[in-house]
Design an enzyme around this catalytic site. Structure first.
Site, PDB file in Angstrom:
ATOM      1  N   CYS A 153       0.850  -1.190   0.000  1.00  0.00           N
ATOM      2  CA  CYS A 153       0.000   0.000   0.000  1.00  0.00           C
ATOM      3  C   CYS A 153       0.893   1.249   0.000  1.00  0.00           C
ATOM      4  O   CYS A 153       1.628   1.476  -0.953  1.00  0.00           O
ATOM      5  CB  CYS A 153      -0.962  -0.050   1.189  1.00  0.00           C
ATOM      6  N   ASP A 201      -9.269  -3.441  -7.481  1.00  0.00           N
ATOM      7  CA  ASP A 201      -8.813  -2.286  -6.701  1.00  0.00           C
ATOM      8  C   ASP A 201      -9.442  -1.011  -7.260  1.00  0.00           C
ATOM      9  O   ASP A 201      -9.234  -0.663  -8.425  1.00  0.00           O
ATOM     10  CB  ASP A 201      -7.290  -2.196  -6.757  1.00  0.00           C
ATOM     11  N   HIS A 233      -7.825  -4.003  -3.290  1.00  0.00           N
ATOM     12  CA  HIS A 233      -6.700  -3.425  -2.572  1.00  0.00           C
ATOM     13  C   HIS A 233      -6.457  -4.215  -1.287  1.00  0.00           C
ATOM     14  O   HIS A 233      -7.383  -4.728  -0.670  1.00  0.00           O
ATOM     15  CB  HIS A 233      -6.997  -1.962  -2.248  1.00  0.00           C
TER      16      HIS A 233
END
Length: 265
Positions: A153, A201, A233
């Site tokens: 991330c 995502d 995600h």
């Protein structure tokens, strides 16, 4: 060993996507070896007093000379999931270090995570990463061995940017970090790059991943970019609703194979 991380420009991201990061870090100077206990994990102190942070270190079994990996946190902080990633790498034969970019702050609340990410001192974060790499390079167990980086991330984007600024890295792996695609920046990439993205995502959709692949190809850079159907995600994060076991298992196997090839062989 001297390494330099030049400045870089970040990009605005959605709440569920990774951080915008910018700034510069000074060249690394030789660092003394820090003391690590005989246990397989420890906390070490990085940097000079007044401008320092702690880091979590996981050591592999035995006492042999092995490669090192810098592990970069998500926007939650240096939590149990990131420490477990470091442990998993240690079990595979790497000294893994995860610097605490939030300096003691950890959360499981998305709103607080967003607040912490937005409040991150970008120059300070780069200094912390730089210090972690210096620490690895100074350790007897990693002396003369290759070094890699992996991030998730917020840390995924940082992993790419770290590789763009440090020509001594031998491998970089990024998980669902918003990619840097500017040709002038990608020209600086020297290390092989592997990227993992979820097809569902919402912050980094497939067209953004395709643009990233095209930019890397246009720049003549070697990269393995993987897109996982049915995953969104943070599909690697166990314990959260975003976790997708099949995608996580496949992505981790690819990560280990990548590090095996470029850090050990």
């Amino acid at each position: 060993m001297k390494r330099t991380i030049p400045g870089f420009a970040g990009a605005a991201l959605l709440l569920t996507a990774c951080a915008t990061l910018a700034g510069a870090a000074p060249a690394r100077k030789p660092a003394p070896a820090a003391t690590v206990t005989a246990a397989d994990t420890s906390r070490v102190h990085l940097g000079p007093a007044g401008a320092s942070t702690d880091a979590f270190v996981a050591l592999p079994p035995g006492s042999g000379n092995v490669p090192g990996v810098v592990v970069i946190q998500e926007w939650w902080g240096l939590n149990g999931q990131i420490r477990e990633i470091a442990r998993r790498l240690a079990k595979e034969g790497y000294v893994a270090i995860a610097p605490d970019l939030y300096h003691g702050k950890v959360t499981s609340d998305p709103e607080m995570a967003h607040t912490l990410m937005r409040g991150l001192d970008e120059n300070r974060a780069l200094v912390d990463l730089n210090e972690a790499a210096r620490w690895l390079a100074a350790q007897p167990r990693t002396a003369g061995r290759r070094m890699g980086v992996v991030g998730f991330c917020m840390g995924g984007r940082l992993a790419e940017l770290f590789a763009l600024g440090d020509s001594s890295l031998a491998a970089a792996v990024m998980f669902y970090g918003y990619p840097e695609t500017r040709p002038d920046r990608l020209a600086a990439l020297r290390a092989p790059l592997q990227g993992h993205f979820g097809a569902e995502d919402q912050g980094i959709p497939p067209d953004s991943v395709a643009a990233f692949q095209a930019a890397l190809s246009s720049a003549g850079k070697f990269a393995e970019i993987h897109l996982y159907p049915g995953a969104g995600h943070a599909f690697m994060h166990e314990g959260r609703k975003s976790y997708r076991a099949d995608a996580a298992k496949q992505a981790w196997a690819r990560t280990l194979a990548f590090f095996q090839k470029y850090l050990k062989e």
